[in-house]
Scaffold this motif. Structure first.
Motif, PDB file in Angstrom:
ATOM      1  N   LEU A   1      -2.401 -18.225 -19.492  1.00 55.90           N
ATOM      2  CA  LEU A   1      -3.594 -17.616 -18.928  1.00 55.90           C
ATOM      3  C   LEU A   1      -4.702 -18.652 -18.759  1.00 55.90           C
ATOM      4  N   ALA A   2      -5.354 -18.591 -17.607  1.00 55.12           N
ATOM      5  CA  ALA A   2      -6.432 -19.522 -17.271  1.00 55.12           C
ATOM      6  C   ALA A   2      -7.386 -18.808 -16.324  1.00 55.12           C
ATOM      7  N   PRO A   3      -8.536 -19.388 -16.048  1.00 55.65           N
ATOM      8  CA  PRO A   3      -9.444 -18.765 -15.080  1.00 55.65           C
ATOM      9  C   PRO A   3      -8.791 -18.618 -13.710  1.00 55.65           C
ATOM     10  N   VAL A   4      -9.062 -17.536 -13.021  1.00 55.73           N
ATOM     11  CA  VAL A   4      -8.592 -17.375 -11.651  1.00 55.73           C
ATOM     12  C   VAL A   4      -9.035 -18.592 -10.821  1.00 55.73           C
ATOM     13  N   GLY A   5      -8.109 -19.162 -10.074  1.00 59.95           N
ATOM     14  CA  GLY A   5      -8.400 -20.361  -9.291  1.00 59.95           C
ATOM     15  C   GLY A   5      -8.112 -21.663 -10.005  1.00 59.95           C
ATOM     16  N   TYR A   6      -7.614 -21.584 -11.225  1.00 52.94           N
ATOM     17  CA  TYR A   6      -7.424 -22.795 -12.038  1.00 52.94           C
ATOM     18  C   TYR A   6      -6.417 -23.756 -11.411  1.00 52.94           C
ATOM     19  N   ASP A   7      -5.268 -23.243 -10.966  1.00 52.05           N
ATOM     20  CA  ASP A   7      -4.265 -24.136 -10.376  1.00 52.05           C
ATOM     21  C   ASP A   7      -4.811 -24.830  -9.130  1.00 52.05           C
ATOM     22  N   ALA A   8      -5.485 -24.085  -8.269  1.00 48.02           N
ATOM     23  CA  ALA A   8      -6.060 -24.692  -7.064  1.00 48.02           C
ATOM     24  C   ALA A   8      -7.115 -25.719  -7.425  1.00 48.02           C
ATOM     25  N   ALA A   9      -7.934 -25.413  -8.440  1.00 48.09           N
ATOM     26  CA  ALA A   9      -8.973 -26.352  -8.866  1.00 48.09           C
ATOM     27  C   ALA A   9      -8.362 -27.625  -9.431  1.00 48.09           C
ATOM     28  N   MET A  10      -7.261 -27.504 -10.162  1.00 48.31           N
ATOM     29  CA  MET A  10      -6.593 -28.672 -10.711  1.00 48.31           C
ATOM     30  C   MET A  10      -6.033 -29.555  -9.595  1.00 48.31           C
ATOM     31  N   LEU A  11      -5.362 -28.923  -8.628  1.00 47.77           N
ATOM     32  CA  LEU A  11      -4.800 -29.690  -7.511  1.00 47.77           C
ATOM     33  C   LEU A  11      -5.910 -30.378  -6.725  1.00 47.77           C
ATOM     34  N   LEU A  12      -7.018 -29.687  -6.523  1.00 54.65           N
ATOM     35  CA  LEU A  12      -8.142 -30.288  -5.819  1.00 54.65           C
ATOM     36  C   LEU A  12      -8.702 -31.480  -6.576  1.00 54.65           C
ATOM     37  N   ALA A  13      -8.937 -31.311  -7.861  1.00 59.21           N
ATOM     38  CA  ALA A  13      -9.577 -32.372  -8.646  1.00 59.21           C
ATOM     39  C   ALA A  13      -8.733 -33.646  -8.667  1.00 59.21           C
TER      40      ALA A  13
ATOM     41  N   MET B   1     -13.762 -21.116  -3.008  1.00 58.56           N
ATOM     42  CA  MET B   1     -15.095 -20.849  -2.475  1.00 58.56           C
ATOM     43  C   MET B   1     -15.755 -19.637  -3.126  1.00 58.56           C
ATOM     44  N   THR B   2     -15.068 -19.004  -4.075  1.00 57.94           N
ATOM     45  CA  THR B   2     -15.595 -17.825  -4.749  1.00 57.94           C
ATOM     46  C   THR B   2     -16.230 -18.219  -6.076  1.00 57.94           C
ATOM     47  N   GLU B   3     -16.912 -17.276  -6.718  1.00 61.27           N
ATOM     48  CA  GLU B   3     -17.509 -17.553  -8.017  1.00 61.27           C
ATOM     49  C   GLU B   3     -16.454 -17.857  -9.079  1.00 61.27           C
ATOM     50  N   PRO B   4     -15.362 -17.083  -9.176  1.00 61.99           N
ATOM     51  CA  PRO B   4     -14.312 -17.485 -10.124  1.00 61.99           C
ATOM     52  C   PRO B   4     -13.760 -18.879  -9.839  1.00 61.99           C
ATOM     53  N   GLY B   5     -13.626 -19.224  -8.544  1.00 63.64           N
ATOM     54  CA  GLY B   5     -13.141 -20.557  -8.209  1.00 63.64           C
ATOM     55  C   GLY B   5     -14.116 -21.646  -8.610  1.00 63.64           C
ATOM     56  N   ARG B   6     -15.404 -21.374  -8.484  1.00 65.04           N
ATOM     57  CA  ARG B   6     -16.416 -22.343  -8.923  1.00 65.04           C
ATOM     58  C   ARG B   6     -16.313 -22.565 -10.428  1.00 65.04           C
ATOM     59  N   ILE B   7     -16.151 -21.493 -11.180  1.00 67.36           N
ATOM     60  CA  ILE B   7     -16.010 -21.612 -12.634  1.00 67.36           C
ATOM     61  C   ILE B   7     -14.760 -22.403 -12.986  1.00 67.36           C
ATOM     62  N   ALA B   8     -13.656 -22.122 -12.283  1.00 66.35           N
ATOM     63  CA  ALA B   8     -12.421 -22.861 -12.534  1.00 66.35           C
ATOM     64  C   ALA B   8     -12.609 -24.351 -12.285  1.00 66.35           C
ATOM     65  N   GLN B   9     -13.335 -24.704 -11.230  1.00 69.20           N
ATOM     66  CA  GLN B   9     -13.569 -26.123 -10.944  1.00 69.20           C
ATOM     67  C   GLN B   9     -14.378 -26.787 -12.055  1.00 69.20           C
ATOM     68  N   ILE B  10     -15.399 -26.121 -12.554  1.00 68.97           N
ATOM     69  CA  ILE B  10     -16.205 -26.689 -13.642  1.00 68.97           C
ATOM     70  C   ILE B  10     -15.331 -26.954 -14.864  1.00 68.97           C
ATOM     71  N   ILE B  11     -14.446 -26.014 -15.166  1.00 65.70           N
ATOM     72  CA  ILE B  11     -13.586 -26.168 -16.343  1.00 65.70           C
ATOM     73  C   ILE B  11     -12.584 -27.293 -16.148  1.00 65.70           C
ATOM     74  N   VAL B  12     -11.968 -27.364 -14.966  1.00 66.70           N
ATOM     75  CA  VAL B  12     -11.006 -28.445 -14.700  1.00 66.70           C
ATOM     76  C   VAL B  12     -11.706 -29.800 -14.718  1.00 66.70           C
ATOM     77  N   ILE B  13     -12.876 -29.895 -14.111  1.00 66.42           N
ATOM     78  CA  ILE B  13     -13.632 -31.156 -14.126  1.00 66.42           C
ATOM     79  C   ILE B  13     -13.888 -31.597 -15.550  1.00 66.42           C
ATOM     80  N   THR B  14     -14.283 -30.667 -16.402  1.00 66.71           N
ATOM     81  CA  THR B  14     -14.541 -30.999 -17.805  1.00 66.71           C
ATOM     82  C   THR B  14     -13.278 -31.499 -18.488  1.00 66.71           C
ATOM     83  N   GLU B  15     -12.158 -30.831 -18.248  1.00 67.67           N
ATOM     84  CA  GLU B  15     -10.891 -31.270 -18.846  1.00 67.67           C
ATOM     85  C   GLU B  15     -10.552 -32.700 -18.440  1.00 67.67           C
ATOM     86  N   LEU B  16     -10.701 -33.006 -17.160  1.00 69.43           N
ATOM     87  CA  LEU B  16     -10.310 -34.331 -16.686  1.00 69.43           C
ATOM     88  C   LEU B  16     -11.316 -35.398 -17.093  1.00 69.43           C
ATOM     89  N   LEU B  17     -12.586 -35.045 -17.213  1.00 72.60           N
ATOM     90  CA  LEU B  17     -13.563 -36.004 -17.739  1.00 72.60           C
ATOM     91  C   LEU B  17     -13.301 -36.285 -19.212  1.00 72.60           C
TER      92      LEU B  17
END
Length: 261
Positions: free
Chosen positions: A190-202, A222-238
């Motif tokens: 289980l992960a935030p909605v959009g997590y896989d797409a955010a990971m591939l993007l990052a 481009m949705t709010e859940p997708g924005r949250i997923a991107q923030i979380i993935v960015i943090t993981e990779l940083l």
């Protein structure tokens, strides 16, 4: 590791056929192997201290096989075996051998593989199926978000309200070039909605043409859940970059964080 690898090959009835391939930080050892009935297979050995040989990573590929084999494009799991020696536990997995090369030799994409539209359609269809499968495995925890996002991005950790099952490590080194097959399921959950797409993007930010296709294929970004997923993935990779993994990606991650915040 090599002794355990040889023992595992004997137990699973295969002969090692190709040179060895070491995984991340020497945690895994793999090679093509020949089975008398199944033909070419992929033998993968995972190691861990005996007191840590359990949990999400240890059980991921076995549990992923139960849920996803013959349902999405992934290598079938033919069998497993476990052993221990000198304070370490070893788990060997015998997978279907996939002849297609991965899109990238490393998680960080450096050149555009330029896959066709059918590749993107297949990936989206498979991920739609994955995201709808119930699981009690957890890939991302709210507690980690609350603790780690402020440290790396200087902002409060976003509250996750929309969850879905995710592959959990979606990048072009885990996607093959033609079909694509989705490789390496040990981190699904289980992960935030959009997590896989955010990971591939990052992981694709250094190749803008490919990153554009990711955004076009997965409008959830481009949705709010997708924005949250991107923030979380960015943090993981940083966080990973702070430990020495893929530091060249950090500036692009911070630029993406500015867009998403």
């Amino acid at each position: 590791m090599r002794r355990a690898f040889t023992r595992s090959a004997e137990t699973l009835g295969v002969e090692i056929a190709d040179p060895e391939f070491w995984g991340w930080h020497g945690r895994t050892l793999s090679s093509r192997a020949e089975h008398p009935e199944r033909g070419s297979c992929w033998l993968r050995l995972l190691s861990a201290p005996q007191d840590k040989a359990a949990g999400k990573i240890w059980e991921g590929n076995r549990q992923g096989a139960v849920l996803f084999d013959n349902r999405v494009h992934k290598p079938l799991l033919h069998g497993t075996t476990e052993s221990s020696s000198d304070g370490y536990a070893y788990q060997a997995e015998l997978h279907e051998y996939v002849t297609e090369p991965a899109c990238s030799p490393t998680p960080v994409l450096c050149t555009d593989p330029d896959p066709p539209t059918s590749w993107w359609d297949s990936l989206r269809t498979d991920l739609d199926h994955v995201h709808a499968v119930p699981t009690d495995r957890v890939a991302v925890r709210q507690e980690w978000v609350d603790r780690t996002v402020p440290r790396f991005l200087g902002m409060p950790g976003p509250r996750i309200t929309d969850w879905a099952t995710a592959h959990g490590d979606l990048h072009t080194a885990n996607l093959t070039a033609a079909t694509p097959y989705l490789l390496d399921w040990e981190g699904f959950g289980l992960a935030p909605v959009g997590y896989d797409a955010a990971m591939l993007l990052a992981y694709s930010l250094l190749v803008p043409t490919f990153a554009y296709r990711v955004r076009a294929t997965f409008p959830v970004l481009m949705t709010e859940p997708g924005r949250i997923a991107q923030i979380i993935v960015i943090t993981e990779l940083l966080q990973s970059a702070s430990r020495g993994d893929h530091p060249k990606l950090a500036p692009a991650l911070r630029a993406l964080a500015s867009e998403a915040s």
